[in-house]
Enzyme design. Structure first.
Site, PDB file in Angstrom:
ATOM      1  CG  HIS A 198      -0.559   0.037   2.510  1.00 28.87           C
ATOM      2  ND1 HIS A 198      -0.271   1.214   3.148  1.00 28.87           N
ATOM      3  CD2 HIS A 198      -0.342  -0.938   3.412  1.00 28.87           C
ATOM      4  CE1 HIS A 198       0.109   0.954   4.396  1.00 28.87           C
ATOM      5  NE2 HIS A 198       0.082  -0.343   4.586  1.00 28.87           N
TER       6      HIS A 198
ATOM      7  CG  ASP B  50       2.442   0.240   7.823  1.00 32.06           C
ATOM      8  OD1 ASP B  50       2.075  -0.148   6.706  1.00 32.06           O
ATOM      9  OD2 ASP B  50       1.667   0.338   8.785  1.00 32.06           O
TER      10      ASP B  50
ATOM     11  CD  GLU C 298      -3.471  -1.113   5.555  1.00 31.34           C
ATOM     12  OE1 GLU C 298      -3.674  -2.097   6.270  1.00 31.34           O
ATOM     13  OE2 GLU C 298      -2.916  -0.088   5.990  1.00 31.34           O
ATOM     14  CD  GLU C 299      -1.712   2.226   7.690  1.00 27.71           C
ATOM     15  OE1 GLU C 299      -2.465   1.713   8.535  1.00 27.71           O
ATOM     16  OE2 GLU C 299      -0.526   1.888   7.555  1.00 27.71           O
TER      17      GLU C 299
ATOM     18  CG  ASP D 169       0.862  -3.760   5.097  1.00 29.08           C
ATOM     19  OD1 ASP D 169       1.727  -2.935   5.475  1.00 29.08           O
ATOM     20  OD2 ASP D 169      -0.336  -3.665   5.394  1.00 29.08           O
TER      21      ASP D 169
END
Ligand SMILES: [Zn+2]
Length: 302
Positions: A119, A131, A163-164, A191
């Site tokens: 991501h 991340d 994504e988050e 990830d």
């Protein structure tokens, strides 16, 4: 949160951040503070997704560093403590974003797809090196390593947006490609930071265990031997209903020191370990694009 090689502890402890504001409001809190969900002792607060429930008041909710949480506990043992909260966070309106998709076309069955993803977004704190810039680097490295390999099936690299904060990129991908999901023969997402590869998780029927075990055979020299069933092969893969999913498991011993904090910067990536992880991922993707297909995952609606 205690240190371990895997992600299970984060899944367990993370509930305190996911649901903390809801549970505190339910018992009448005016605001709530969560001890950072991480293993670091470096006085950095850890951020991440938080849920609210329209049935209870939307109270201010903040994370403080482990050291500050411990200090608060010591004070509380001696009596009442008054905390003044002043938060700068706000939720802005949605803004356009995009997934980034590229392909190495298959030589025999180009309509069949092996997806390798990561991501693009990260939290506002830090640089998002672990991340998920690490995963983006790994997915792109897979494409670079395999660019001349010409496997039978198409390898599709997907860098997901957002994504988050709710998987909207992953949901948009699944919707846009709904008609060809049954031709996705496998999907993987990088990830899990830049740590050494240690195993392979599979979200496929248990009957496929032997086939999955054969996939990691070439990775024995990297000590990738652990094979286990998992329900979560990757957050962005969750909307890909019915697609066989695998997860390269990586050593996360240091990951939760820095993940979702101001300390998630490029110096936390070990070039040797991430190279091993990217190489392992490329071997797996190449085999999935060339070898016998995995059985389809049982769909949740069945
Ligand atoms: Zn991530």
């Amino acid at each position: 949160m205690s240190r371990s090689r895997g992600f299970d502890e984060y899944g367990r402890v993370g509930e305190q951040r996911f649901r903390g504001a809801i549970e505190a409001a339910r018992v009448g809190a005016r605001g709530a503070i969560v001890r950072s969900i991480g293993t670091g002792k470096h006085r950095l607060a850890h951020t991440g997704a938080t849920q609210y429930d329209p049935k209870v008041p939307m109270i201010p909710f903040a994370a403080i560093a482990v050291e500050d949480a411990d200090y608060l506990h010591r004070k509380l043992e001696r009596g009442t403590v008054t905390v003044k909260m002043r938060l700068g966070a706000r939720t802005g309106p949605p803004a356009p974003s995009a997934n980034v998709v590229g392909e190495l076309r298959g030589r025999e069955r180009p309509e069949e797809i092996v997806l390798v993803g990561a991501h693009l977004d990260s939290w506002d704190v830090g640089d998002g090196a672990l991340d998920d810039a690490a995963g983006v680097g790994m997915a792109l490295e897979v494409a670079r390593l395999l660019r001349d390999a010409r496997p039978r099936r198409t390898i599709r690299v997907v860098l997901f947006a957002n994504e988050e904060c709710g998987l909207s990129g992953a949901k948009a991908y699944a919707a846009a490609h709904a008609a060809e999901l049954r031709r996705h023969v496998a999907a993987m997402e990088a990830d899990a930071g830049g740590g050494a590869p240690i195993g392979l998780g599979f979200n496929v029927d248990e009957a496929a265990r032997d086939r999955v075990r054969r996939l990691v055979g070439p990775l024995e020299a990297l000590r990738v031997t652990d094979v286990r069933h998992t329900e979560h092969a990757g957050a962005d893969l969750m909307p890909l209903t019915g697609v066989p999913q695998l997860a390269l498991e990586q050593d996360a011993t240091d990951y939760f020191e820095w993940h979702h904090t101001d300390g998630d910067t490029a110096d936390k990536i070990d070039p040797i370990q991430i190279s091993k992880a990217a190489g392992a991922l490329a071997v797996l993707i190449a085999e999935l694009a060339d070898g016998e297909p995995l059985p389809r995952a049982p769909s949740p609606s069945r």
